[in-house]
Every structure is written in C-alpha cells, then in structure tokens.
Design a protein around this motif. Structure first.
Motif, PDB file in Angstrom:
ATOM      1  N   PRO A  83      17.483  52.930 -11.579  1.00  0.00           N
ATOM      2  CA  PRO A  83      16.485  52.697 -12.624  1.00  0.00           C
ATOM      3  C   PRO A  83      15.429  53.792 -12.703  1.00  0.00           C
ATOM      4  O   PRO A  83      14.933  54.103 -13.800  1.00  0.00           O
ATOM      5  CB  PRO A  83      15.867  51.348 -12.231  1.00  0.00           C
ATOM      6  CG  PRO A  83      16.924  50.662 -11.441  1.00  0.00           C
ATOM      7  CD  PRO A  83      17.607  51.759 -10.686  1.00  0.00           C
ATOM      8  N   THR A  97      12.064  47.072 -13.072  1.00  0.00           N
ATOM      9  CA  THR A  97      11.331  48.284 -12.701  1.00  0.00           C
ATOM     10  C   THR A  97      10.333  48.697 -13.776  1.00  0.00           C
ATOM     11  O   THR A  97       9.239  49.185 -13.471  1.00  0.00           O
ATOM     12  CB  THR A  97      12.326  49.440 -12.449  1.00  0.00           C
ATOM     13  OG1 THR A  97      13.211  49.071 -11.402  1.00  0.00           O
ATOM     14  CG2 THR A  97      11.605  50.718 -12.069  1.00  0.00           C
ATOM     15  N   PRO A 149      24.103  49.224  -9.034  1.00  0.00           N
ATOM     16  CA  PRO A 149      22.666  48.961  -9.213  1.00  0.00           C
ATOM     17  C   PRO A 149      21.825  49.368  -8.005  1.00  0.00           C
ATOM     18  O   PRO A 149      21.002  48.595  -7.511  1.00  0.00           O
ATOM     19  CB  PRO A 149      22.626  47.452  -9.462  1.00  0.00           C
ATOM     20  CG  PRO A 149      23.794  46.928  -8.694  1.00  0.00           C
ATOM     21  CD  PRO A 149      24.868  47.991  -8.787  1.00  0.00           C
ATOM     22  N   LEU A 177      16.626  47.699 -14.123  1.00  0.00           N
ATOM     23  CA  LEU A 177      15.766  48.559 -14.937  1.00  0.00           C
ATOM     24  C   LEU A 177      14.632  47.753 -15.560  1.00  0.00           C
ATOM     25  O   LEU A 177      13.472  48.171 -15.550  1.00  0.00           O
ATOM     26  CB  LEU A 177      16.596  49.233 -16.018  1.00  0.00           C
ATOM     27  CG  LEU A 177      15.844  50.034 -17.080  1.00  0.00           C
ATOM     28  CD1 LEU A 177      15.074  51.183 -16.448  1.00  0.00           C
ATOM     29  CD2 LEU A 177      16.820  50.541 -18.145  1.00  0.00           C
ATOM     30  N   ARG A 178      14.961  46.587 -16.103  1.00  0.00           N
ATOM     31  CA  ARG A 178      13.922  45.750 -16.710  1.00  0.00           C
ATOM     32  C   ARG A 178      12.876  45.342 -15.686  1.00  0.00           C
ATOM     33  O   ARG A 178      11.679  45.279 -15.990  1.00  0.00           O
ATOM     34  CB  ARG A 178      14.562  44.514 -17.336  1.00  0.00           C
ATOM     35  CG  ARG A 178      15.429  44.810 -18.564  1.00  0.00           C
ATOM     36  CD  ARG A 178      15.862  43.530 -19.249  1.00  0.00           C
ATOM     37  NE  ARG A 178      16.650  43.813 -20.447  1.00  0.00           N
ATOM     38  CZ  ARG A 178      17.948  43.584 -20.563  1.00  0.00           C
ATOM     39  NH1 ARG A 178      18.621  43.050 -19.536  1.00  0.00           N
ATOM     40  NH2 ARG A 178      18.580  43.853 -21.681  1.00  0.00           N
ATOM     41  N   ILE A 224      22.645  46.900 -13.523  1.00  0.00           N
ATOM     42  CA  ILE A 224      21.769  48.072 -13.519  1.00  0.00           C
ATOM     43  C   ILE A 224      20.616  47.867 -14.498  1.00  0.00           C
ATOM     44  O   ILE A 224      19.451  48.154 -14.179  1.00  0.00           O
ATOM     45  CB  ILE A 224      22.573  49.336 -13.873  1.00  0.00           C
ATOM     46  CG1 ILE A 224      23.537  49.694 -12.744  1.00  0.00           C
ATOM     47  CG2 ILE A 224      21.641  50.512 -14.180  1.00  0.00           C
ATOM     48  CD1 ILE A 224      24.540  50.775 -13.112  1.00  0.00           C
ATOM     49  N   VAL A 225      20.935  47.353 -15.679  1.00  0.00           N
ATOM     50  CA  VAL A 225      19.898  47.162 -16.695  1.00  0.00           C
ATOM     51  C   VAL A 225      18.936  46.045 -16.294  1.00  0.00           C
ATOM     52  O   VAL A 225      17.735  46.123 -16.573  1.00  0.00           O
ATOM     53  CB  VAL A 225      20.543  46.906 -18.069  1.00  0.00           C
ATOM     54  CG1 VAL A 225      19.491  46.521 -19.109  1.00  0.00           C
ATOM     55  CG2 VAL A 225      21.295  48.152 -18.524  1.00  0.00           C
TER      56      VAL A 225
END
Length: 247
Positions: free
Chosen positions: A223, A24, A218, A21-22, A17-18
C-alpha cells in the motif's frame, strides 16, 4: 487497476491489497478495476466514479513491469473512457515497478518460506512472468541480486514463466552448479495464478526439496508504494493544471 486472471485467487489477492490500501489511506476513495479477464472493467469503474461526482481519477497500474499492458493497453482504455466521459480527467500513474519496498517484500516472502537471511547455503531462483520487452526482462534480471542484498544467501538467478529464458529449471540447475545447497524459488508476482502454479510445478520437478515462496500479495509495504504512485501522479496533474491556468 490490476491485470485480471481466470484464477479467482488473483482477484481475491487484489481485493486484499486494496483493503489494506484503504486502511492505510482512509482519505482516498479507492476502487478496484481490471484490465482483462476479471470484473469490474476499467470503463465500468470510471462510470461509477463519475456518477459519484468525481471529476478527476488517478489510475494506478498494479503492475510490476512497464511493458505492453502499461504502455499500450491501459492508455487505449483510458482514451476510450475519456471519450465516453469528456468531463472526467483520467491520469495514468506509473506502474509499481521495481520499487525497493517491493524488493524488500519479496525478500520477506523468501524468508517466510523457510530460508533464513543468514543462511549461506541458500540459492534463490527469482521467478517472474517474462515479457516480449527486452528492457522489461533486463530490469527483472537485475532484481535477483537486489533481493539478496543484506543477506548471506549464496546467490540468485532470475527466471521466467513465459516468453523468454532462462526457465526455472535452468536457474535451479545453475544455482546448484554454483554451489547452492538449498533452493528457494522467490516470486516476482503480485498475486497467485496459473503462471505461479506453473513455476511451482517446474521447480519441484527440477528439485523436489525446493522451497516455494508466496507472491508479494498484501504485504504491508505494497500500500505504501500504491499511495506513493497515486500522490505523485495527482501532484503532477495539479501542477500541469496550474501552469495551463497561468499561461
């Protein structure tokens, strides 16, 4: 900041998921921390961020409900970290919560499990962790109807893995009694773990033909929700700073 788990799949999902996020939001420095059971801890990450020269950090709880962890555990950890690093401003953002984008992500996972949105025979048992907070459980129960919005599904019933009723078995029984011919167990969980495995076992014991949807994981919408929580919390903190300076 995620809850943490003894199940390595949980941390792997959080990292996925992170990573999304990075991709995005490449302009935001993102670090992963865990409340318990997994590493790194929130305190360790605050030290890392402080040593990198940052003086403000927004902590976004990757939690779907606002209950004990977000209201008690996390504020206590932030207070302890602030005491160790008095020059660091730590801002707690709201939980991810029952954001409509996450509801849409759950709906997508159910469709992906093999339940077309136009199939009126489908009954959805929406599984969640369960809480000692009646308010948090009420929010989760209301999600069941929202997950069905825009579909032809027969109906939905929330169920819980722990702490409260109804169980997944009783939800399956009720959906069958209401006329659902196909059961899909949706997942109001961010990541897989011991509780999602428990839900799966119990659901299949109650109905061996039941379909089991994946946790949110994810999904592309996650995100967006995290960035939204981050930006709102950062903007509110900046506004408070401005008001204080003006006073």
């Amino acid at each position: 900041m995620a809850h943490g788990s003894r199940d390595p799949r949980s941390a792997q999902t959080v990292h996925a998921i992170v990573d999304a996020l990075r991709a995005t939001a490449p302009g935001i420095a993102v670090h992963v921390a865990f409340l318990d059971l997994s590493v790194p801890s929130l305190g360790d990450v605050v030290e890392t961020v402080a040593r990198a020269g940052h003086r403000r950090a927004v902590v976004v709880p990757l939690l779907l409900g606002s209950a004990y962890h977000s209201r008690v555990d996390l504020p206590a950890l932030l207070a302890a970290a602030s005491a160790r690093r008095p020059g660091m401003e730590l801002i707690q953002a709201p939980v991810l919560g029952d954001d409509e984008r996450l509801v849409a992500a759950v709906r997508d996972r159910i469709v992906g499990a093999g339940a077309p949105a136009d199939d009126p025979s489908v009954g959805v048992a929406l599984s969640a962790v369960g809480s000692s907070s009646a308010e948090a459980n009420a929010v989760t129960r209301a999600l069941a109807a929202r997950v069905c919005a825009g579909t032809a599904w027969h109906g939905a019933r929330a169920c819980f893995a722990a702490a409260t009723e109804p169980t997944v078995e009783s939800a399956v029984t009720e959906l069958r009694a209401r006329g659902a011919r196909r059961i899909v167990v949706g997942s109001w969980f961010l990541a897989p773990g011991l509780l999602t495995d428990r839900v799966r076992r119990r659901a299949l014991a109650a109905d061996p033909s039941a379909l089991i949807a994946d946790p949110i994981g994810p999904h592309a919408l996650v995100p967006q929700v995290i960035v939204d929580r981050y930006r709102r919390a950062a903007a509110a903190a900046a506004a408070r700073t401005s008001r204080t300076a003006a006073a």
